[in-house]
Design a protein around this motif. Structure first.
Motif, PDB file in Angstrom:
ATOM      1  N   UNK A  22       0.837  -1.201   0.000  1.00 43.04           N
ATOM      2  CA  UNK A  22       0.000   0.000   0.000  1.00 43.04           C
ATOM      3  C   UNK A  22       0.876   1.257   0.000  1.00 43.04           C
ATOM      4  N   UNK A  23       1.901   1.279   0.865  1.00 40.55           N
ATOM      5  CA  UNK A  23       2.792   2.437   0.915  1.00 40.55           C
ATOM      6  C   UNK A  23       3.519   2.627  -0.418  1.00 40.55           C
ATOM      7  N   UNK A  24       3.984   1.497  -1.003  1.00 41.64           N
ATOM      8  CA  UNK A  24       4.750   1.573  -2.247  1.00 41.64           C
ATOM      9  C   UNK A  24       3.902   2.042  -3.421  1.00 41.64           C
ATOM     10  N   UNK A  25       2.581   1.959  -3.295  1.00 41.12           N
ATOM     11  CA  UNK A  25       1.698   2.360  -4.387  1.00 41.12           C
ATOM     12  C   UNK A  25       1.163   3.761  -4.261  1.00 41.12           C
ATOM     13  N   UNK A  26       1.757   4.570  -3.386  1.00 38.28           N
ATOM     14  CA  UNK A  26       1.236   5.920  -3.156  1.00 38.28           C
ATOM     15  C   UNK A  26       1.686   6.940  -4.195  1.00 38.28           C
ATOM     16  N   UNK A  27       2.438   6.509  -5.192  1.00 37.07           N
ATOM     17  CA  UNK A  27       2.849   7.432  -6.252  1.00 37.07           C
ATOM     18  C   UNK A  27       4.108   8.190  -5.901  1.00 37.07           C
ATOM     19  N   UNK A  28       4.246   9.405  -6.452  1.00 40.22           N
ATOM     20  CA  UNK A  28       5.491  10.156  -6.295  1.00 40.22           C
ATOM     21  C   UNK A  28       5.802  10.514  -4.843  1.00 40.22           C
ATOM     22  N   UNK A  29       4.779  10.568  -3.990  1.00 41.99           N
ATOM     23  CA  UNK A  29       5.025  10.866  -2.575  1.00 41.99           C
ATOM     24  C   UNK A  29       5.865   9.759  -1.925  1.00 41.99           C
ATOM     25  N   UNK A  30       5.901   8.591  -2.581  1.00 40.53           N
ATOM     26  CA  UNK A  30       6.671   7.486  -2.020  1.00 40.53           C
ATOM     27  C   UNK A  30       8.170   7.792  -1.995  1.00 40.53           C
ATOM     28  N   UNK A  31       8.606   8.748  -2.813  1.00 38.41           N
ATOM     29  CA  UNK A  31      10.008   9.144  -2.774  1.00 38.41           C
ATOM     30  C   UNK A  31      10.390   9.666  -1.388  1.00 38.41           C
ATOM     31  N   UNK A  71      11.338  11.174  15.115  1.00 39.35           N
ATOM     32  CA  UNK A  71      12.148  12.319  14.681  1.00 39.35           C
ATOM     33  C   UNK A  71      13.250  11.878  13.717  1.00 39.35           C
ATOM     34  N   UNK A  72      13.923  10.782  14.055  1.00 44.56           N
ATOM     35  CA  UNK A  72      14.987  10.280  13.191  1.00 44.56           C
ATOM     36  C   UNK A  72      14.425   9.758  11.867  1.00 44.56           C
ATOM     37  N   UNK A  73      13.227   9.163  11.920  1.00 42.05           N
ATOM     38  CA  UNK A  73      12.593   8.679  10.686  1.00 42.05           C
ATOM     39  C   UNK A  73      12.309   9.846   9.745  1.00 42.05           C
ATOM     40  N   UNK A  74      11.828  10.957  10.298  1.00 41.28           N
ATOM     41  CA  UNK A  74      11.562  12.148   9.477  1.00 41.28           C
ATOM     42  C   UNK A  74      12.849  12.628   8.807  1.00 41.28           C
ATOM     43  N   UNK A  75      13.946  12.640   9.558  1.00 38.20           N
ATOM     44  CA  UNK A  75      15.235  13.068   9.005  1.00 38.20           C
ATOM     45  C   UNK A  75      15.649  12.157   7.852  1.00 38.20           C
ATOM     46  N   UNK A  76      15.523  10.841   8.051  1.00 36.38           N
ATOM     47  CA  UNK A  76      15.898   9.884   6.998  1.00 36.38           C
ATOM     48  C   UNK A  76      15.009  10.059   5.771  1.00 36.38           C
ATOM     49  N   UNK A  77      13.712  10.242   5.976  1.00 37.36           N
ATOM     50  CA  UNK A  77      12.776  10.427   4.855  1.00 37.36           C
ATOM     51  C   UNK A  77      13.139  11.661   4.038  1.00 37.36           C
ATOM     52  N   UNK A  78      13.436  12.768   4.715  1.00 36.46           N
ATOM     53  CA  UNK A  78      13.817  14.000   4.009  1.00 36.46           C
ATOM     54  C   UNK A  78      15.124  13.825   3.264  1.00 36.46           C
ATOM     55  N   UNK A  79      16.071  13.137   3.900  1.00 35.90           N
ATOM     56  CA  UNK A  79      17.368  12.911   3.275  1.00 35.90           C
ATOM     57  C   UNK A  79      17.223  12.081   1.999  1.00 35.90           C
ATOM     58  N   UNK A  80      16.436  11.013   2.070  1.00 36.45           N
ATOM     59  CA  UNK A  80      16.230  10.160   0.890  1.00 36.45           C
ATOM     60  C   UNK A  80      15.546  10.949  -0.225  1.00 36.45           C
ATOM     61  N   UNK A  81      14.553  11.747   0.135  1.00 42.08           N
ATOM     62  CA  UNK A  81      13.871  12.563  -0.873  1.00 42.08           C
ATOM     63  C   UNK A  81      14.861  13.521  -1.542  1.00 42.08           C
TER      64      UNK A  81
END
Length: 557
Positions: A434-443, A536-546
């Motif tokens: 489900x998460x992987x199918x969310x489109x460009x937001x998945x980046x 908090x760390x997850x948010x940092x990782x998500x932003x970094x990957x994006x």
């Protein structure tokens, strides 16, 4: 009998609804722990029951297969308990020998007399080294007991080791998580390691400062932020450089040694501030009251157990031939009804159904071998009148540790049973799909898959085994949608680094930490303290990957 193949849209033919229903077991666990305030083993058992009900009524898995899946997971949980048992028993040998006070004073010297720096060196540097060589919860178990012995309060000790066990996890156990991601995803693990080496250091450089805050608040940060950054930045730089080399499987070994060496060298020229103040706040004697000299031989004997551990794990894990031979000594466990009826879409048996317990190369066995060697050395090199070491007590202590761990064993076996029911029935993959199918937001959300997988299983390696194929498919979809920087290798690295920050909230890690600091039954207190940091760390990782998909694309080879 009927065979079963997991599907991701089992509930009402809807992927979204299936993913929503699949969250019920995890929500049950955390509600039991945080709202009901039940003990961890009861929370795990209720969540396990919920996962079996969801598997049977929601995902149409035959009830007996759900039960056998739970049995398979419980078996693996007991293997993990074997590792933790070995780690805690190993520590108890140093206590029985009477030499742990010498070890505390040795770290006192290494840390410039600053309890906070000592705790960081143990949890972050030494714990990272154990993660690189052993994994399986051993670093948390061993370093928690060591920090507790320094005088750190139980809750702070548990939080410290769980937060410290982040940045090193990506390359844990000689880079097995990354190798697994490459194998399952069909990509070069060296490339994945290089990208992870451009992600994890951004966490590593700040973790020691966060630990400083946990240990002594803003007062501690003001007093000792400089050596904390020296430890974090030296670790990050070594991790960044080594991850890009062919020796990427030694990344954490190199990083931990470099950071500890940098700290010791730095503290020769910089004296910590507020040392007596923190000792007073922790109820410890002042340095001036510890006048007894500490001869070099006692320092070496205090450090000996941990030198032996590093040597044995290093020899086994870095010698491919020996490691391969040790793995041939194994116990094969097969549940015929599970391995014959649980199949993939193409009709082949699910590969994780049978289990081979390579007991001789297992970290728990290696820790027990290390402990026996230490016991023999301490017995024959015992200073009469100072250390009352009695060899038979070593074996009695083994039984004592098993009794002390009884509820932890039940918790971990139940949690892994829960994980396997969710995995084999399709619940975990439904959430991931489900998460992987969310489109460009998945980046932005790619690391969340690794975070969920590690929170469920307690293992970054298992999270990569679960979701690597999914990450590659999601990357290809993103590239078709115009997000050219979202390469499969980047998404696999995101899964790995996302898992790093999910480990601290996994029920397995919480149970290990609670047992190690004598807080059984208070796992909810530990969870409340670490959840904000995990998010908090997850948010940092998500932003970094994006950012790595566009602005920072030069960090992706």
């Amino acid at each position: 009998m009927d065979k079963f193949t997991a599907v991701t849209d089992a509930v009402g033919g809807s992927l979204a609804l299936s993913a929503l229903v699949a969250t019920i077991p995890l929500l049950t666990f955390f509600i039991m722990l945080l709202v009901v305030k039940a003990r961890a083993h009861w929370s795990a058992l209720v969540a396990l029951a919920a996962s079996i009900l969801v598997a049977s009524f929601g995902f149409t898995m035959p009830f007996d297969l759900a039960g056998l899946s739970a049995l398979r997971g419980a078996i693996y949980g007991l293997v993990i308990c074997w590792v933790i048992l070995g780690a805690i028993w190993f520590y108890q040998i140093t206590v029985l020998s009477g030499r742990f006070e010498d070890l505390r004073r040795t770290f006192d010297r290494l840390g410039g007399g600053d309890l906070r720096i000592q705790a960081i060196l143990i949890a972050f540097c030494f714990g990272g080294l154990l993660e690189a060589l052993a994994g399986f919860g051993a670093p948390v178990a061993i370093t928690a007991t060591m920090i507790l012995a320094l005088g750190v309060k139980p809750l702070k000790a548990a939080i410290t080791v769980l937060l410290a066990n982040t940045a090193p996890v990506a390359f844990g156990a000689v880079a097995v998580p990354i190798v697994t991601a490459g194998d399952v995803g069909g990509k070069d693990p060296h490339v994945i390691a290089t990208i992870v080496g451009h992600q994890a250091p951004f966490l590593a450089m700040f973790v020691p400062v966060i630990l400083l805050f946990i240990l002594d608040g803003m007062k501690g940060v003001k007093d000792a932020w400089l050596p904390a950054f020296v430890i974090g930045i030296s670790f990050a730089v070594a991790q960044w450089i080594t991850a890009a080399t062919p020796a990427y499987n030694l990344t954490d070994v190199v990083a931990c040694i470099v950071s500890m060496g940098a700290a010791v060298l730095f503290l020769r020229f910089w004296k910590p501030r507020g040392v007596e103040g923190v000792r007073e706040r922790y109820g410890l004697p002042s340095q001036s009251e510890e006048k007894e000299a500490l001869p070099a031989v006692r320092v070496w004997m205090a450090l000996l157990p941990y030198l032996i551990v590093v040597a044995i794990f290093g020899i086994v894990n870095l010698n491919a031939g020996l490691k391969a031979w040790l793995k041939t000594v194994a116990i094969k466990i097969n549940i015929p009804a599970l391995s014959s009826r649980l199949v993939t879409k193409d009709g082949t048996p699910v590969k994780d159904a049978p289990y081979t317990f390579t007991w001789l190369s297992n970290p728990g066995t290696l820790l027990i071998i290390s402990g026996l060697i230490v016991a023999v050395v301490y017995f024959f090199f015992n200073e009469k009148g100072r250390y009352g070491f009695k060899f038979p007590a070593v074996f009695a202590e083994f039984g004592s540790v098993i009794y002390r761990m009884r509820w932890t064993i039940l918790t971990i076996a139940s949690v892994l049973a829960l994980a396997y029911v969710m995995n084999f029935s399709g619940q975990t993959v439904a959430m991931g799909t489900f998460l992987a199918g969310l489109g460009t937001i998945y980046a932005v959300l790619a690391p969340v898959l690794g975070w969920i997988g590690t929170a469920v299983t307690g293992s970054d390696t298992s999270a990569n085994a679960l979701f690597s194929k999914l990450q590659v498919s999601a990357a290809e979809n993103l590239q078709h949608a115009g997000v050219s920087g979202a390469t499969p290798e980047l998404m696999l690295a995101a899964n790995t680094t996302g898992g790093v920050v999910g480990k601290m909230i996994s029920p397995q890690s919480l149970a290990i930490a609670a047992t190690s600091v004598d807080m059984e039954g208070k796992e909810s207190d530990i969870l409340k303290a670490v959840v904000p940091w995990s998010f908090a760390m997850l948010v940092v990782v998500c932003l970094l990957v994006f950012l790595q998909t566009n602005i920072l694309s030069f960090l992706v080879p």
